[in-house]
Each structure stands twice: as C-alpha cells, then as structure tokens.
Design a protein around this motif. Sequence first.
Motif, PDB file in Angstrom:
ATOM      1  N   SER A  88       0.728  -1.309   0.139  1.00 13.93           N
ATOM      2  CA  SER A  88       0.038   0.073  -0.101  1.00 13.93           C
ATOM      3  C   SER A  88       0.827   1.332  -0.029  1.00 13.93           C
ATOM      4  N   ALA A  89       0.501   2.125  -0.772  1.00  7.86           N
ATOM      5  CA  ALA A  89       1.371   3.403  -0.785  1.00  7.86           C
ATOM      6  C   ALA A  89       1.108   4.542   0.422  1.00  7.86           C
ATOM      7  N   PHE A  90      -0.059   4.032   0.921  1.00  8.12           N
ATOM      8  CA  PHE A  90      -0.503   5.000   2.314  1.00  8.12           C
ATOM      9  C   PHE A  90       0.413   4.984   3.621  1.00  8.12           C
ATOM     10  N   ASN A  91       1.220   5.711   3.422  1.00  5.61           N
ATOM     11  CA  ASN A  91       2.429   6.062   4.533  1.00  5.61           C
ATOM     12  C   ASN A  91       3.015   7.191   4.112  1.00  5.61           C
ATOM     13  N   SER A  92       3.789   7.797   5.126  1.00  7.35           N
ATOM     14  CA  SER A  92       4.668   9.155   4.860  1.00  7.35           C
ATOM     15  C   SER A  92       5.708   8.876   3.900  1.00  7.35           C
ATOM     16  N   LEU A  93       6.181   9.704   3.062  1.00 14.52           N
ATOM     17  CA  LEU A  93       7.233   9.673   2.118  1.00 14.52           C
ATOM     18  C   LEU A  93       8.457   8.904   2.911  1.00 14.52           C
ATOM     19  N   ALA A  94       8.725   9.612   4.001  1.00 10.88           N
ATOM     20  CA  ALA A  94       9.752   8.986   4.687  1.00 10.88           C
ATOM     21  C   ALA A  94       9.964   7.592   5.265  1.00 10.88           C
ATOM     22  N   ASN A  95       8.607   7.233   5.775  1.00  9.71           N
ATOM     23  CA  ASN A  95       8.405   5.702   5.735  1.00  9.71           C
ATOM     24  C   ASN A  95       8.633   4.846   4.653  1.00  9.71           C
ATOM     25  N   VAL A  96       7.901   5.397   3.502  1.00 10.90           N
ATOM     26  CA  VAL A  96       8.008   4.628   2.176  1.00 10.90           C
ATOM     27  C   VAL A  96       9.464   4.487   1.957  1.00 10.90           C
ATOM     28  N   GLU A  97      10.229   5.425   1.980  1.00  4.73           N
ATOM     29  CA  GLU A  97      11.659   5.485   1.525  1.00  4.73           C
ATOM     30  C   GLU A  97      12.407   4.632   2.263  1.00  4.73           C
ATOM     31  N   LYS A  98      12.173   4.748   3.608  1.00  2.00           N
ATOM     32  CA  LYS A  98      12.850   3.674   4.545  1.00  2.00           C
ATOM     33  C   LYS A  98      12.470   2.296   4.413  1.00  2.00           C
ATOM     34  N   ALA A  99      11.265   1.872   4.097  1.00  2.00           N
ATOM     35  CA  ALA A  99      10.582   0.817   3.814  1.00  2.00           C
ATOM     36  C   ALA A  99      11.380   0.122   2.505  1.00  2.00           C
ATOM     37  N   LEU A 100      11.382   0.970   1.479  1.00  2.00           N
ATOM     38  CA  LEU A 100      12.049   0.592   0.552  1.00  2.00           C
ATOM     39  C   LEU A 100      13.510   0.088   0.367  1.00  2.00           C
ATOM     40  N   ALA A 101      14.208   0.953   1.391  1.00  2.00           N
ATOM     41  CA  ALA A 101      15.616   0.520   1.309  1.00  2.00           C
ATOM     42  C   ALA A 101      15.819  -0.761   2.179  1.00  2.00           C
ATOM     43  N   ARG A 102      14.933  -1.061   3.129  1.00  2.00           N
ATOM     44  CA  ARG A 102      14.993  -2.270   3.717  1.00  2.00           C
ATOM     45  C   ARG A 102      14.430  -3.245   2.834  1.00  2.00           C
ATOM     46  N   ILE A 103      13.501  -3.106   2.146  1.00  2.00           N
ATOM     47  CA  ILE A 103      13.243  -4.207   1.233  1.00  2.00           C
ATOM     48  C   ILE A 103      14.311  -4.418   0.102  1.00  2.00           C
ATOM     49  N   ARG A 104      14.845  -3.492  -0.399  1.00  2.00           N
ATOM     50  CA  ARG A 104      15.888  -3.841  -1.453  1.00  2.00           C
ATOM     51  C   ARG A 104      16.981  -4.427  -0.816  1.00  2.00           C
ATOM     52  N   GLU A 105      17.429  -4.195   0.610  1.00  2.00           N
ATOM     53  CA  GLU A 105      18.315  -5.090   1.330  1.00  2.00           C
ATOM     54  C   GLU A 105      18.014  -6.373   1.488  1.00  2.00           C
ATOM     55  N   THR A 106      16.791  -6.803   1.739  1.00  2.00           N
ATOM     56  CA  THR A 106      16.013  -8.194   1.696  1.00  2.00           C
ATOM     57  C   THR A 106      16.133  -8.772   0.596  1.00  2.00           C
ATOM     58  N   LEU A 107      15.650  -8.176  -0.520  1.00  2.00           N
ATOM     59  CA  LEU A 107      15.370  -9.006  -1.668  1.00  2.00           C
ATOM     60  C   LEU A 107      16.573  -9.029  -2.773  1.00  2.00           C
ATOM     61  N   LYS A 108      17.404  -8.013  -2.456  1.00  2.00           N
ATOM     62  CA  LYS A 108      18.383  -8.323  -3.572  1.00  2.00           C
ATOM     63  C   LYS A 108      19.386  -9.247  -3.673  1.00  2.00           C
TER      64      LYS A 108
END
Length: 407
Positions: free
Chosen positions: A387-407
């Motif tokens: 879901s895109a419902f969150n703050s920009l800062a949280n989405v950016e943080k979440a995506l950095a963690r997802i990148r780290e987990t999935l790469k």
Amino acid sequence: MITINENYLKLQASYLFSNIAKRVSVFQQAHPEKDIIRLGIGDVTRALPAACISAFHKAVDEMGTDSSFRGYGPEQGYGFLREAIAKHDFQARGAEIASDEIFISDGAKCDTGNIQELFTQDTRVAIPDPVYPVYLDTNVMAGRTGDFVDGRYQGLVYLDSTKANNFVPALPTEDVDLIYLCFPNNPTGSTITKEELSEWVKYAKEKKALILFDAAYEAFIRDESLPHSIYEIEGAREVAIEFRSFSKSAGFTGTRCAYTVVPKECAAFDSQSNRQLIHPLWNRRHCTKFNGVSYPVQRAAEAIYSEEGQAQTKELIASYMHNADLIRQEMATLGYDFVGGENAPYIWIDAKIDSWEFFDMLLNKAGVVCTPGAGFGKCGEGYIRLSAFNSLANVEKALARIRETLK
Ligand code: MLT
C-alpha cells in the motif's frame, strides 16, 4: 434453545486484516526494539485537509449552542453534503445522479457488506478473485454459499483476475444475478476501461442482473480516459449501485464518512418477475438500521468540495501516488513483476514464492508489513500487495529495507 447461524462457522478463522494485525502484534512483542513500517492495510497516515478540520471545528461549536445544536439528522444524510456530491462527483463528469439518490453512511465497508440483505438467499453471486474480503464474507454469513473447499466457497461464481486477463475478469460463462466489481481495484490496483465496463452493463441488462460497483479508489485515477463512475456508462442507472468513500481520498478512515448511490430506475425482481425498485428498499433499510453520520463529520466531508478542500485533497492524493511511483520503481529495479500503482494506491506484486512466506520474510527481515495475496483469494496466491498509504520518509525507509532483503 438458542441456535447459531451456522453460516458463520463456514468463515475463515478471522478477518484478513485482523489476522495480519495479530501476527504483527505477536512479532512486535517478541521484538520490541524493531521499528515496523506498515504498508499492509490501506490506512491513511496524513492529517485531514485543513478545510475539513476548520469545517469540523465550526460544526462542533454549533453543537455547543442551543440555537444551532442538531439532534438526529436525516438518515440519508444532510442535503448540503448530498448536493455537493451529486454536483461535483457525478454531474461534473456527465453522470446524471441526483442528490436524493445518494445515501450518506459511515463507510463503504458497511454499505458493501449490508447491501446483499436486499436480495434472496438463492441469488447467484459472482465475486472476483482476488477480492476485498467483505463482499465474500457477508455472502457467506447470509448463507449464499456452501462450505469452504480447496480455497473456495462452494456455490459462488468466482471471476478470476489474473495476469492472463490483465487483472480484469471476463464476463461469467454461467448466468449470475449479483456481480461485485471494484475499480480501480482493491487489491490489484488494476483499472477498467469504459469499453470493458460497458460490456458488464450490457451483460447485467441482458441477464436482469445487478452490478455492485465499488469505486472507493476513483480519486486515485490519473489516466483521463478511465471511468470514475459506472454511471458514465450508458444504461448503468438501471443495473448498478455504486459505493464511494472519503476514507482514502480525504483521509477519513478514522473519521468515517462514505456514500452509496442508488439511482431511482435501479431495480431487482420479485418472485413474480415484477420489477421492484431498489431505492425505496435501501431507503427503508437505512432508516430502520442507521441513524445517520454525525453533523460535524458531514460538514467536514462537505468541505472537501470547497475550492481549498479540492486543492488540499488533490495534494494529499498526489503525495500517496508519489509513494506508489517509488514503490513501482523499486520493484521494477529489483526485477519483480507487478501491476497497479498507476491509478490506484495499491501495487500487486508477483512474489515468486508463497504469499504468506513472503509476508513473514518481509516482516522478519525488513520490519515491513505487506498484505499476502492469498488473503484475498485463491488467485492471490503467489502475490503480495503493498500500500502507498504512509509518509514519504517511511516509504523510502521501507524500500531501502526491502532492497536490502530482496537483492
Ligand atoms: C484495505 O487495505 O484493503 C482496505 O483498507 C480495507 C478497507 O477499506 O476496509
């Protein structure tokens, strides 16, 4: 002896989002140090638009003085809100909907869940798969299904939404009476064109069926060619009921305000095959079981349609859609297939593995909550929804963690 409605025993153990919340809470208790970012349930995080807040305050003040105090309001909603909706959401788009065809309520969840009460138990129901679980569960509760066997309830017609059909289901091959459609779609974020929607309207007319059209996410449409309302399609007034909500478009998930449109021509049939108009029946139900949305909340909702309200909600929606763009970019970079996120706040991602397994992995390794596709139906297996419902800062943080987990 009091006996139970055994249809409730057919239901899956708990409602999807309660189940997820429970799992997240267990995880949080075991790892209190972990900062969890929620991209699961579509719950908004940004404040109500300033125009709504000031209208809300003003209305609360009115309630504090005898001369302007309001008690019970009209069950169907105040005229000021119904008129604003008819004008801005429908007439401005060429859809002929009058204010007295609009019923204000406290949520599209309740309305999409309650509407089925008007129809007989032997109604043949067509439900998309994957689907917002409320449509399904309320029909199970009402006894329109058999048991849950191999991931599906017997007696329902499932409309598969898969990669093969671009997540827009084909017309059913067998006759059905009641059809649930949701566009922009929850959970897949897919959209329907006017031509495709016209086919459904044509089908409903031919089969004397009724379409329940959930347009809760229409405000997120960016492609100008897409329909926002089913009433943009000729003939839909006779065969469709539409549901809308201010939850996602103006941040009202906690404030509660939505509406249902029942055109005066819209009809179902009695046992003698006589047409029976639905509007008076829904009105009757609404008046019997509902006492209206509070006055301050309806004033806050009305303010969405003011000039400032329109600008502020537009900015709110654009901010969530910016998050959706970031999620799409990241998932593309990581080599995942997905749909949605262009005209909807949800991105439906091919997880390449079991969807609950992916959910657990993201929660455990990244501290990010998603929604496992399997929770939306059999066709959702192997997918997850972000879901895109969150703050920009949280989405950016979440995506950095997802990148780290999935790469
Ligand atoms: C969702 O996440 O699917 C929605 O937030 C649920 C809802 O609107 O009830």
